[in-house]
Design a protein around this motif. Structure first.
Motif, PDB file in Angstrom:
ATOM      1  N   GLU A 234      33.557 -20.510 -79.530  1.00 45.26           N
ATOM      2  CA  GLU A 234      34.216 -19.500 -80.366  1.00 45.26           C
ATOM      3  C   GLU A 234      35.207 -18.671 -79.541  1.00 45.26           C
ATOM      4  O   GLU A 234      36.325 -18.404 -79.967  1.00 45.26           O
ATOM      5  CB  GLU A 234      33.166 -18.586 -81.016  1.00 45.26           C
ATOM      6  N   LEU A 235      34.787 -18.287 -78.337  1.00 47.86           N
ATOM      7  CA  LEU A 235      35.663 -17.427 -77.520  1.00 47.86           C
ATOM      8  C   LEU A 235      36.911 -18.179 -77.061  1.00 47.86           C
ATOM      9  O   LEU A 235      37.968 -17.572 -76.863  1.00 47.86           O
ATOM     10  CB  LEU A 235      34.892 -16.888 -76.306  1.00 47.86           C
ATOM     11  N   GLY A 236      36.801 -19.491 -76.917  1.00 51.29           N
ATOM     12  CA  GLY A 236      37.949 -20.287 -76.492  1.00 51.29           C
ATOM     13  C   GLY A 236      39.110 -20.243 -77.469  1.00 51.29           C
ATOM     14  O   GLY A 236      40.242 -20.569 -77.103  1.00 51.29           O
ATOM     15  N   TYR A 237      38.839 -19.834 -78.712  1.00 53.72           N
ATOM     16  CA  TYR A 237      39.896 -19.742 -79.738  1.00 53.72           C
ATOM     17  C   TYR A 237      40.401 -18.317 -79.936  1.00 53.72           C
ATOM     18  O   TYR A 237      41.209 -18.069 -80.823  1.00 53.72           O
ATOM     19  CB  TYR A 237      39.383 -20.293 -81.078  1.00 53.72           C
ATOM     20  N   THR A 238      39.925 -17.355 -79.142  1.00 52.30           N
ATOM     21  CA  THR A 238      40.322 -15.960 -79.385  1.00 52.30           C
ATOM     22  C   THR A 238      41.660 -15.632 -78.727  1.00 52.30           C
ATOM     23  O   THR A 238      42.070 -16.258 -77.747  1.00 52.30           O
ATOM     24  CB  THR A 238      39.272 -14.964 -78.839  1.00 52.30           C
ATOM     25  N   ASP A 239      42.318 -14.597 -79.269  1.00 48.80           N
ATOM     26  CA  ASP A 239      43.556 -14.087 -78.671  1.00 48.80           C
ATOM     27  C   ASP A 239      43.283 -13.575 -77.259  1.00 48.80           C
ATOM     28  O   ASP A 239      44.120 -13.718 -76.368  1.00 48.80           O
ATOM     29  CB  ASP A 239      44.104 -12.918 -79.513  1.00 48.80           C
ATOM     30  N   ASP A 240      42.122 -12.940 -77.089  1.00 45.76           N
ATOM     31  CA  ASP A 240      41.853 -12.333 -75.778  1.00 45.76           C
ATOM     32  C   ASP A 240      41.696 -13.386 -74.681  1.00 45.76           C
ATOM     33  O   ASP A 240      42.067 -13.142 -73.523  1.00 45.76           O
ATOM     34  CB  ASP A 240      40.605 -11.433 -75.849  1.00 45.76           C
ATOM     35  N   TYR A 241      41.160 -14.540 -75.010  1.00 47.84           N
ATOM     36  CA  TYR A 241      41.050 -15.593 -73.995  1.00 47.84           C
ATOM     37  C   TYR A 241      42.457 -16.070 -73.602  1.00 47.84           C
ATOM     38  O   TYR A 241      42.792 -16.212 -72.421  1.00 47.84           O
ATOM     39  CB  TYR A 241      40.202 -16.755 -74.514  1.00 47.84           C
ATOM     40  N   LEU A 242      43.299 -16.284 -74.627  1.00 44.03           N
ATOM     41  CA  LEU A 242      44.688 -16.702 -74.364  1.00 44.03           C
ATOM     42  C   LEU A 242      45.386 -15.671 -73.470  1.00 44.03           C
ATOM     43  O   LEU A 242      46.020 -16.010 -72.462  1.00 44.03           O
ATOM     44  CB  LEU A 242      45.412 -16.806 -75.711  1.00 44.03           C
ATOM     45  N   GLU A 243      45.221 -14.400 -73.833  1.00 39.80           N
ATOM     46  CA  GLU A 243      45.836 -13.311 -73.071  1.00 39.80           C
ATOM     47  C   GLU A 243      45.263 -13.254 -71.653  1.00 39.80           C
ATOM     48  O   GLU A 243      46.005 -13.070 -70.681  1.00 39.80           O
ATOM     49  CB  GLU A 243      45.620 -11.980 -73.807  1.00 39.80           C
ATOM     50  N   GLY A 244      43.958 -13.436 -71.523  1.00 41.66           N
ATOM     51  CA  GLY A 244      43.330 -13.393 -70.202  1.00 41.66           C
ATOM     52  C   GLY A 244      43.879 -14.491 -69.304  1.00 41.66           C
ATOM     53  O   GLY A 244      44.165 -14.260 -68.118  1.00 41.66           O
ATOM     54  N   MET A 245      44.064 -15.681 -69.844  1.00 41.69           N
ATOM     55  CA  MET A 245      44.592 -16.803 -69.052  1.00 41.69           C
ATOM     56  C   MET A 245      46.059 -16.576 -68.682  1.00 41.69           C
ATOM     57  O   MET A 245      46.472 -16.837 -67.558  1.00 41.69           O
ATOM     58  CB  MET A 245      44.440 -18.113 -69.832  1.00 41.69           C
ATOM     59  N   ARG A 246      46.832 -16.047 -69.648  1.00 44.54           N
ATOM     60  CA  ARG A 246      48.252 -15.759 -69.361  1.00 44.54           C
ATOM     61  C   ARG A 246      48.374 -14.690 -68.285  1.00 44.54           C
ATOM     62  O   ARG A 246      49.181 -14.813 -67.360  1.00 44.54           O
ATOM     63  CB  ARG A 246      48.950 -15.255 -70.635  1.00 44.54           C
ATOM     64  N   ALA A 247      47.560 -13.629 -68.438  1.00 51.32           N
ATOM     65  CA  ALA A 247      47.617 -12.516 -67.477  1.00 51.32           C
ATOM     66  C   ALA A 247      47.249 -13.016 -66.087  1.00 51.32           C
ATOM     67  O   ALA A 247      47.868 -12.612 -65.095  1.00 51.32           O
ATOM     68  CB  ALA A 247      46.675 -11.393 -67.925  1.00 51.32           C
ATOM     69  N   PHE A 248      46.270 -13.904 -66.013  1.00 49.82           N
ATOM     70  CA  PHE A 248      45.875 -14.448 -64.702  1.00 49.82           C
ATOM     71  C   PHE A 248      47.041 -15.200 -64.078  1.00 49.82           C
ATOM     72  O   PHE A 248      47.382 -14.996 -62.911  1.00 49.82           O
ATOM     73  CB  PHE A 248      44.661 -15.364 -64.857  1.00 49.82           C
ATOM     74  N   ALA A 249      47.686 -16.073 -64.894  1.00 45.85           N
ATOM     75  CA  ALA A 249      48.801 -16.878 -64.375  1.00 45.85           C
ATOM     76  C   ALA A 249      49.973 -15.987 -63.959  1.00 45.85           C
ATOM     77  O   ALA A 249      50.664 -16.269 -62.988  1.00 45.85           O
ATOM     78  CB  ALA A 249      49.252 -17.886 -65.431  1.00 45.85           C
ATOM     79  N   GLU A 250      50.167 -14.900 -64.713  1.00 41.96           N
ATOM     80  CA  GLU A 250      51.304 -14.013 -64.431  1.00 41.96           C
ATOM     81  C   GLU A 250      50.946 -12.904 -63.445  1.00 41.96           C
ATOM     82  O   GLU A 250      51.747 -12.000 -63.187  1.00 41.96           O
ATOM     83  CB  GLU A 250      51.832 -13.419 -65.751  1.00 41.96           C
ATOM     84  N   LYS A 251      49.750 -12.958 -62.901  1.00 45.07           N
ATOM     85  CA  LYS A 251      49.278 -11.977 -61.898  1.00 45.07           C
ATOM     86  C   LYS A 251      49.467 -10.536 -62.371  1.00 45.07           C
ATOM     87  O   LYS A 251      50.038  -9.693 -61.680  1.00 45.07           O
ATOM     88  CB  LYS A 251      49.985 -12.205 -60.549  1.00 45.07           C
ATOM     89  N   ARG A 252      48.999 -10.255 -63.615  1.00 47.48           N
ATOM     90  CA  ARG A 252      49.058  -8.893 -64.168  1.00 47.48           C
ATOM     91  C   ARG A 252      47.736  -8.623 -64.887  1.00 47.48           C
ATOM     92  O   ARG A 252      46.994  -9.556 -65.199  1.00 47.48           O
ATOM     93  CB  ARG A 252      50.233  -8.761 -65.138  1.00 47.48           C
ATOM     94  N   PRO A 253      47.426  -7.332 -65.120  1.00 40.70           N
ATOM     95  CA  PRO A 253      46.174  -7.040 -65.842  1.00 40.70           C
ATOM     96  C   PRO A 253      46.284  -7.499 -67.297  1.00 40.70           C
ATOM     97  O   PRO A 253      47.374  -7.403 -67.887  1.00 40.70           O
ATOM     98  CB  PRO A 253      46.042  -5.509 -65.763  1.00 40.70           C
ATOM     99  N   PRO A 254      45.223  -7.995 -67.892  1.00 35.53           N
ATOM    100  CA  PRO A 254      45.296  -8.437 -69.291  1.00 35.53           C
ATOM    101  C   PRO A 254      45.395  -7.249 -70.243  1.00 35.53           C
ATOM    102  O   PRO A 254      44.873  -6.177 -69.952  1.00 35.53           O
ATOM    103  CB  PRO A 254      43.961  -9.164 -69.494  1.00 35.53           C
ATOM    104  N   ALA A 255      46.088  -7.461 -71.366  1.00 36.23           N
ATOM    105  CA  ALA A 255      46.158  -6.439 -72.427  1.00 36.23           C
ATOM    106  C   ALA A 255      45.368  -6.975 -73.620  1.00 36.23           C
ATOM    107  O   ALA A 255      45.929  -7.606 -74.514  1.00 36.23           O
ATOM    108  CB  ALA A 255      47.610  -6.175 -72.796  1.00 36.23           C
ATOM    109  N   PHE A 256      44.069  -6.766 -73.600  1.00 33.75           N
ATOM    110  CA  PHE A 256      43.205  -7.303 -74.652  1.00 33.75           C
ATOM    111  C   PHE A 256      43.363  -6.510 -75.945  1.00 33.75           C
ATOM    112  O   PHE A 256      43.551  -5.293 -75.919  1.00 33.75           O
ATOM    113  CB  PHE A 256      41.739  -7.255 -74.221  1.00 33.75           C
ATOM    114  N   THR A 257      43.248  -7.213 -77.056  1.00 35.60           N
ATOM    115  CA  THR A 257      43.342  -6.548 -78.365  1.00 35.60           C
ATOM    116  C   THR A 257      42.004  -6.530 -79.090  1.00 35.60           C
ATOM    117  O   THR A 257      41.877  -5.966 -80.169  1.00 35.60           O
ATOM    118  CB  THR A 257      44.365  -7.274 -79.253  1.00 35.60           C
ATOM    119  N   GLY A 258      41.036  -7.202 -78.516  1.00 31.83           N
ATOM    120  CA  GLY A 258      39.721  -7.233 -79.161  1.00 31.83           C
ATOM    121  C   GLY A 258      39.631  -8.289 -80.252  1.00 31.83           C
ATOM    122  O   GLY A 258      38.680  -8.302 -81.043  1.00 31.83           O
ATOM    123  N   THR A 259      40.633  -9.187 -80.288  1.00 30.31           N
ATOM    124  CA  THR A 259      40.625 -10.224 -81.339  1.00 30.31           C
ATOM    125  C   THR A 259      40.599 -11.616 -80.717  1.00 30.31           C
ATOM    126  O   THR A 259      40.842 -11.775 -79.544  1.00 30.31           O
ATOM    127  CB  THR A 259      41.872 -10.129 -82.236  1.00 30.31           C
TER     128      THR A 259
END
Ligand code: LHQ
Length: 259
Positions: A234-259
């Motif tokens: 379920e978590l693999g389909y969330t916006d926050d997982y996508l954001e977490g992976m992007r933030a990691f690749a871009e070397k910045r803190p994630p901006a989670f939305t809780g969705t």
């Protein structure tokens, strides 16, 4: 008898009968139930913080309201447990967001059980835990006999519950009863940083983590593995997982939305 705010998705409950060390009354329980109604109905909820006003966190059941023995009468104490304490503890455990206790002072009796029902506990260094029940001829209730041995093991649970000696915040941290003891002067900062963390957190990952950790004590490893697979899918389909992976690749803190 409580203060309740809900801002940026984070509820803050402040137990507010400081002159009686925030001990529980039926009125306070009714107010707590209303606050939980509001949070359960809020799809944007991201966390709950519980603290107390004044020098105590919560001294357990208000003993002047119940007058268990002083007037010579005897009564069925399970009625108030069923009516007030069981729903309160169950609802906090079931809330799909982290429930963080910031203990501003002493927690005794059912007040200590409330603390143990929270998912994460900070306590100021001057705060004490008191399994006050044996002092008045009762057993730990409001889930206390379930939480205590799971958190600290049977030997420490027995000693604390039977002898009812005060336990310092530092000792509670060393035992693993709480997450962290903080300096008294850091109370306001701790409250603010917990609220900020919850408001910006990966809420669905938090919910899954809470659910899985709670389920673990009744599960085999195989059952827990199944649960992890289901929740991680379920978590693999969330916006926050996508954001977490992007933030990691871009070397910045994630901006989670809780969705
Ligand atoms: C209180 C209380 C209190 C009323 C302090 N009630 N006034 C569930 C269902 C049904 C029945 C029974 O129980 C339960 C579960 C339970 O929770 S049982 C356990 C109930 N709690 C206790 O036994 C703890 C009683 N309190 C204490 O032992 C002390 O107050 C502690 C150690 C928490 C704090 O001690 P101090 O810092 O010395 O403060 P204090 O004792 O001076 O309290 C300040 C005031 O608050 C005082 O009133 P006063 O008018 O003298 O200023 C206390 O009477 C009052 N208070 N706890 N539970």
């Amino acid at each position: 008898q409580i203060r309740f705010t809900l801002e940026n998705g984070v509820g803050v409950i402040t137990l507010n009968r400081p002159e009686r060390l925030n001990s529980f009354t039926e009125v306070m329980h009714a107010e707590l139930a209303r606050a939980l109604d509001a949070m359960e109905a809020d799809a944007g909820l991201r966390g709950l913080v519980i603290t107390g006003a004044g020098r105590g966190f919560c001294a357990g059941q208000d003993l002047s309201e119940r007058k268990p023995a002083t007037d010579g009468s005897r009564r069925d104490l399970s009625l108030i447990l069923e009516k007030c304490y069981r729903p309160l503890i169950n609802r906090l455990r079931a809330l799909p967001v982290p429930v963080v206790c910031v203990m501003n002072g002493v927690a005794a009796g059912a007040g200590a059980s409330l603390v143990l029902a929270c998912d994460v506990v900070f306590a100021v260094e001057s705060a004490k835990f008191l399994q006050a029940f044996s002092k008045i001829g009762l057993l730990p209730d409001a889930g206390g006999t379930w939480f205590l041995p799971r958190l600290v093991g049977s030997a420490r649970a027995m000693g604390a519950a039977l002898f009812g000696e005060p336990l310092s915040a530092a000792q509670a941290e060393a035992w693993g009863l709480i997450w962290r003891a903080v300096p008294d002067a850091a109370l306001a900062d701790t409250l603010a940083s917990v609220q900020a963390t919850l408001a910006a957190g990966p809420t669905r990952a938090y919910a899954a983590t809470k659910a899985a950790l709670h389920a673990s004590s009744g599960n085999t490893l195989a059952q827990q593995f199944d649960l992890e697979c289901q929740l991680q899918r379920e978590l693999g389909y969330t916006d926050d997982y996508l954001e977490g992976m992007r933030a990691f690749a871009e070397k910045r803190p994630p901006a989670f939305t809780g969705t």
